[in-house]
Motif scaffolding. Structure first.
Motif, short mmCIF file in Angstrom:
data_model
loop_
_atom_site.label_atom_id
_atom_site.label_comp_id
_atom_site.label_asym_id
_atom_site.label_seq_id
_atom_site.Cartn_x
_atom_site.Cartn_y
_atom_site.Cartn_z
N GLY A 36 16.99 12.54 21.86
CA GLY A 36 18.00 11.89 22.69
C GLY A 36 18.66 10.70 22.03
N SER A 37 19.06 9.74 22.85
CA SER A 37 19.84 8.60 22.35
C SER A 37 19.06 7.75 21.36
CB SER A 37 20.34 7.74 23.51
OG SER A 37 19.26 7.23 24.26
N GLN A 138 19.31 17.56 15.51
CA GLN A 138 19.76 16.76 16.66
C GLN A 138 21.10 17.27 17.14
OE1 GLN A 138 19.38 12.47 16.99
NE2 GLN A 138 18.29 12.44 15.03
N LEU A 142 21.58 18.72 20.87
CA LEU A 142 22.51 18.00 21.75
C LEU A 142 23.66 18.91 22.20
CD1 LEU A 142 22.57 14.60 19.86
CD2 LEU A 142 21.70 14.96 22.18
N GLU A 143 24.18 19.70 21.29
CA GLU A 143 25.27 20.62 21.67
C GLU A 143 24.77 21.68 22.64
OE1 GLU A 143 26.86 21.86 17.87
OE2 GLU A 143 28.26 20.14 17.83
N ASP A 150 25.76 14.10 25.64
CA ASP A 150 25.11 14.77 24.51
C ASP A 150 26.13 15.24 23.48
OD1 ASP A 150 22.46 14.53 25.57
OD2 ASP A 150 22.93 16.16 26.95
N ARG A 153 27.21 12.24 21.46
CA ARG A 153 26.20 11.88 20.46
C ARG A 153 26.22 12.86 19.29
NH1 ARG A 153 21.85 11.10 25.19
NH2 ARG A 153 22.59 9.08 25.91
N ALA A 154 26.37 14.14 19.58
CA ALA A 154 26.43 15.15 18.52
C ALA A 154 27.62 14.90 17.61
CB ALA A 154 26.49 16.56 19.13
#
Length: 165
Positions: A36-37, A138, A142-143, A150, A153-154
């Motif tokens: 995650g983040s 990641q 995330l995707e 998400d 972030r990706a």
């Protein structure tokens, strides 16, 4: 692969890592990792970190729930139950909450499937060995989650990976 994080960002993230990571190393019998983040931030993406998400086995999640019972936040209800399921618990720690997800599964086009991470890197974060998914992993995970936060972030991780090439 070992990578080094020279300066751990944000005081809150430093605090939760210092409190939780040694305990995770001590009490988890199976491989675990930060996702995650927090994982994106540790990889260098400029994201806001609201909690420390930890992916574990179901066995280790159950053990942590017993061990950290006094820290458990029973009032918190995670969103996204229609898409995510796991042996879940949220705990109060200095700095940020810790969310443990044992045996995390994602409901997609083919039904419920385990969230798998094939390549993990271990970062040295202030003298602590912190396992996170490799950047490409990641991005993929995330995707697959598909939520706007998400996907953002990706995209940040993808740009960061391209800049480092």
């Amino acid at each position: 692969m070992n990578a080094s994080v020279h300066a751990i960002p944000e005081t809150a993230l430093r605090e939760v890592l210092a409190s939780a990571v040694p305990e995770l190393h001590r009490h988890c019998r199976d491989p675990w990792m930060v996702i995650g983040s927090a994982a994106a931030r540790l990889a260098g993406a400029e994201v806001v970190v609201a909690d420390l998400d930890v992916l574990t086995s179901v066995r280790d999640a159950e053990a942590l729930i017993r061990h950290w019972q006094a820290r458990r936040d029973d009032t918190y209800v995670p969103r996204g139950e229609e898409r995510f399921r796991s042996c879940f618990a949220r705990f109060r720690f200095p700095g940020l909450p810790v969310e443990v997800m044992g045996g995390l599964e994602l409901c997609g086009e083919r039904g419920w499937e385990p969230v798998r991470v094939d390549r993990v890197v271990t970062l040295d974060a202030g003298g602590l060995a912190v396992p996170i998914p490799a950047a490409a992993e990641q991005i993929r995970v995330l995707e697959s989650f598909g939520r706007p936060k998400d996907l953002q972030r990706a995209a940040l991780l993808r740009r960061l990976s391209e800049e480092r090439q």
